[in-house]
Write an enzyme that holds these catalytic residues in place. Structure first.
Site, PDB file in Angstrom:
ATOM      1  N   LYS A 163      -1.692   4.908   8.793  1.00 16.24           N
ATOM      2  CA  LYS A 163      -0.865   4.965   7.577  1.00 16.24           C
ATOM      3  C   LYS A 163      -1.733   5.232   6.339  1.00 16.24           C
ATOM      4  CE  LYS A 163       1.490   2.171   4.181  1.00 16.24           C
ATOM      5  NZ  LYS A 163       2.053   0.909   3.714  1.00 16.24           N
ATOM      6  N   THR A 215       0.871  -1.187   0.000  1.00 13.61           N
ATOM      7  CA  THR A 215       0.000   0.000   0.000  1.00 13.61           C
ATOM      8  C   THR A 215       0.902   1.231   0.000  1.00 13.61           C
ATOM      9  OG1 THR A 215      -1.649  -1.194   1.287  1.00 13.61           O
ATOM     10  CG2 THR A 215      -1.840   1.205   1.225  1.00 13.61           C
ATOM     11  N   LYS A 266      -7.875   1.953  -3.310  1.00 10.65           N
ATOM     12  CA  LYS A 266      -7.603   1.574  -1.912  1.00 10.65           C
ATOM     13  C   LYS A 266      -7.673   2.795  -0.989  1.00 10.65           C
ATOM     14  CE  LYS A 266      -5.170  -0.611   1.526  1.00 10.65           C
ATOM     15  NZ  LYS A 266      -5.379  -1.849   2.191  1.00 10.65           N
TER      16      LYS A 266
HETATM   17  P1  NAD Z   1       5.617  -6.061   7.314  1.00  7.81           P
HETATM   18  O1  NAD Z   1       6.408  -4.935   7.872  1.00  7.81           O
HETATM   19  O2  NAD Z   1       5.183  -7.174   8.211  1.00  7.81           O
HETATM   20  O3  NAD Z   1       6.428  -6.726   6.093  1.00  7.81           O
HETATM   21  C1  NAD Z   1       7.216  -6.026   5.175  1.00  7.81           C
HETATM   22  C2  NAD Z   1       8.441  -6.861   4.894  1.00  7.81           C
HETATM   23  O4  NAD Z   1       9.208  -6.258   3.851  1.00  7.81           O
HETATM   24  C3  NAD Z   1       9.379  -7.010   6.105  1.00  7.81           C
HETATM   25  O5  NAD Z   1       9.574  -8.377   6.412  1.00  7.81           O
HETATM   26  C4  NAD Z   1      10.678  -6.334   5.629  1.00  7.81           C
HETATM   27  O6  NAD Z   1      11.849  -6.924   6.175  1.00  7.81           O
HETATM   28  C5  NAD Z   1      10.577  -6.546   4.128  1.00  7.81           C
HETATM   29  N1  NAD Z   1      11.421  -5.675   3.310  1.00  7.81           N
HETATM   30  C6  NAD Z   1      11.761  -4.365   3.504  1.00  7.81           C
HETATM   31  N2  NAD Z   1      12.549  -3.928   2.498  1.00  7.81           N
HETATM   32  C7  NAD Z   1      12.724  -4.982   1.653  1.00  7.81           C
HETATM   33  C8  NAD Z   1      13.430  -5.173   0.425  1.00  7.81           C
HETATM   34  N3  NAD Z   1      14.132  -4.183  -0.146  1.00  7.81           N
HETATM   35  N4  NAD Z   1      13.391  -6.381  -0.170  1.00  7.81           N
HETATM   36  C9  NAD Z   1      12.673  -7.408   0.372  1.00  7.81           C
HETATM   37  N5  NAD Z   1      11.990  -7.285   1.527  1.00  7.81           N
HETATM   38  C10 NAD Z   1      12.008  -6.100   2.163  1.00  7.81           C
HETATM   39  O7  NAD Z   1       4.339  -5.413   6.602  1.00  7.81           O
HETATM   40  P2  NAD Z   1       2.972  -6.138   6.212  1.00  7.81           P
HETATM   41  O8  NAD Z   1       2.001  -6.022   7.339  1.00  7.81           O
HETATM   42  O9  NAD Z   1       3.276  -7.482   5.605  1.00  7.81           O
HETATM   43  O10 NAD Z   1       2.423  -5.141   5.089  1.00  7.81           O
HETATM   44  C11 NAD Z   1       3.012  -5.089   3.793  1.00  7.81           C
HETATM   45  C12 NAD Z   1       2.246  -4.079   2.956  1.00  7.81           C
HETATM   46  O11 NAD Z   1       0.867  -4.492   2.889  1.00  7.81           O
HETATM   47  C13 NAD Z   1       2.257  -2.663   3.546  1.00  7.81           C
HETATM   48  O12 NAD Z   1       2.378  -1.756   2.488  1.00  7.81           O
HETATM   49  C14 NAD Z   1       0.905  -2.564   4.245  1.00  7.81           C
HETATM   50  O13 NAD Z   1       0.427  -1.235   4.322  1.00  7.81           O
HETATM   51  C15 NAD Z   1       0.042  -3.426   3.353  1.00  7.81           C
HETATM   52  N6  NAD Z   1      -1.120  -4.019   4.018  1.00  7.81           N
HETATM   53  C16 NAD Z   1      -0.978  -4.613   5.233  1.00  7.81           C
HETATM   54  C17 NAD Z   1      -2.111  -5.188   5.834  1.00  7.81           C
HETATM   55  C18 NAD Z   1      -1.995  -5.881   7.176  1.00  7.81           C
HETATM   56  O14 NAD Z   1      -3.048  -6.212   7.762  1.00  7.81           O
HETATM   57  N7  NAD Z   1      -0.796  -6.122   7.709  1.00  7.81           N
HETATM   58  C19 NAD Z   1      -3.358  -5.137   5.194  1.00  7.81           C
HETATM   59  C20 NAD Z   1      -3.447  -4.538   3.925  1.00  7.81           C
HETATM   60  C21 NAD Z   1      -2.329  -3.994   3.345  1.00  7.81           C
END
Ligand code: NAD
Length: 306
Positions: free
Chosen positions: A254, A104, A179
């Site tokens: 966020k 997102t 979104k």
């Molecule tokens: P998270 O922080 O758990 O996971 C993100 C991952 O990306 C981490 O493990 C981090 O180490 C990794 N990362 C960072 N830089 C990187 C790179 N250069 N290469 C590879 N990996 C890298 O976040 P999340 O909760 O999994 O959310 C991910 C996305 O989905 C966000 O943009 C969030 O807004 C969106 N989202 C999350 C939810 C939710 O409920 N958690 C729901 C809808 C959307």
């Protein structure tokens, strides 16, 4: 490429709360996935689920036909595409690779990501999700997709392995636009529903009475009928489990900041969106980051006491 991009190797970058289970669903469906995350524990967990991992994003991308990113923010996505210390993924990917970003991020960042991907000779799709970790694990996410029609057809069978509803919203950036608009409605409506319940309490209305009226009248909305912020009327809502998420306050804060950025960049007079963003920033900063966003009602009630 690649009529058969959807059956080639998928480089999966970002194995966090969402990416981890999404990658598992791709592998379960028989896809060739090569994954990378800078956090060793995330790589270890992926390997335990039978996912092949590598030691760098560049290595993952080298033989891929699709590069799926599930990263924390737009800066992470743009930095990865362009490279910070090294050449960046756009430079090392095979020609005509399809870059599929499910994070997102700001609408403007999604359009920028698409522009630089196309300039580097690749294809680009933005496909943010709703449905949370539960949806990621169950493969029931909703994907909001911004893509050229032919690219949408390529990614659809991949997204169907991780989600239940795949909606083509328009051209590059349209997925993020959908979104951000949807979640602005959600943030604003949750605050309105919560204020109404606290007002009802002050006026001597039971929660059930207000619910029975509003859920069948013009106050009806998802924040009321599915994620009801008071315990009782909707037994499955997070209010019944002390506001364990669900959808965490930090994520709502966020998404509303992204909405505010979009309001400002387009010049829309979005007063409710701005206010909702301030309210959820305060909620997240004052202990609500890890609670369900419907817990905003407890803040409203506390601040209303007299
Ligand atoms: P998270 O922080 O758990 O996971 C993100 C991952 O990306 C981490 O493990 C981090 O180490 C990794 N990362 C960072 N830089 C990187 C790179 N250069 N290469 C590879 N990996 C890298 O976040 P999340 O909760 O999994 O959310 C991910 C996305 O989905 C966000 O943009 C969030 O807004 C969106 N989202 C999350 C939810 C939710 O409920 N958690 C729901 C809808 C959307």
């Amino acid at each position: 490429m690649s009529e058969n991009a959807a059956s080639g190797t998928i480089a999966f970058l970002g194995l966090g709360h969402m990416g981890g289970p999404m990658a598992v669903n791709l592998v379960k469906a028989g896809h060739q996935v090569v994954a990378y995350d800078p956090v060793p524990a995330a790589l270890e967990a992926a390997r335990e689920h039978g996912i092949a991992t590598v030691d760098s994003a560049e290595e993952a991308v080298a033989g891929a036909s699709v590069v799926l990113t599930m990263l924390p923010s737009g800066k992470h996505v743009l930095d990865a595409y362009r490279g910070v210390d090294g050449p960046g993924l756009l430079a090392v990917a095979p020609p005509n690779t399809l870059f599929l970003d499910c994070s997102t991020i700001n609408v403007d960042e999604a359009r920028e990501a698409a522009a630089i991907a196309l300039e580097a000779g690749h294809r680009s799709v933005d496909a943010p999700v709703s449905g949370g970790v539960v949806g990621a694990e169950a493969g029931t996410l909703t994907f909001m997709v911004g893509a050229l029609p032919e690219d949408f057809e390529t990614v659809k069978p991949i997204l169907e392995l991780m989600g239940r509803r795949i909606v083509h919203c328009g051209d590059h950036g349209a997925g993020q636009a959908a979104k951000v608009c949807n979640n602005m409605i959600l943030g604003v409506s949750m605050i309105a529903v919560s204020e109404a319940f606290v007002l009802g309490e002050k006026l001597g209305l039971t929660h059930q009475a207000l619910f029975d009226v509003a859920s069948n009248a013009s106050g009806q909305c998802w924040a009321l009928t599915t994620n009801c912020p008071v315990p009782g009327p909707v037994p499955t809502s997070p209010a019944n489990r002390d506001y364990q998420p669900g959808f965490a306050g930090a994520l709502m804060a966020k998404d509303l900041r992204l909405a505010v950025n979009a309001l400002e960049s387009t010049g829309v007079d979005g007063q409710m969106g701005h206010l909702a963003s301030q309210i959820y920033d305060a909620f997240a900063a004052e202990g609500g980051a890890g609670r369900d966003f419907s817990g905003i009602i407890t803040d409203i009630r506390d601040k209303s006491a007299k």
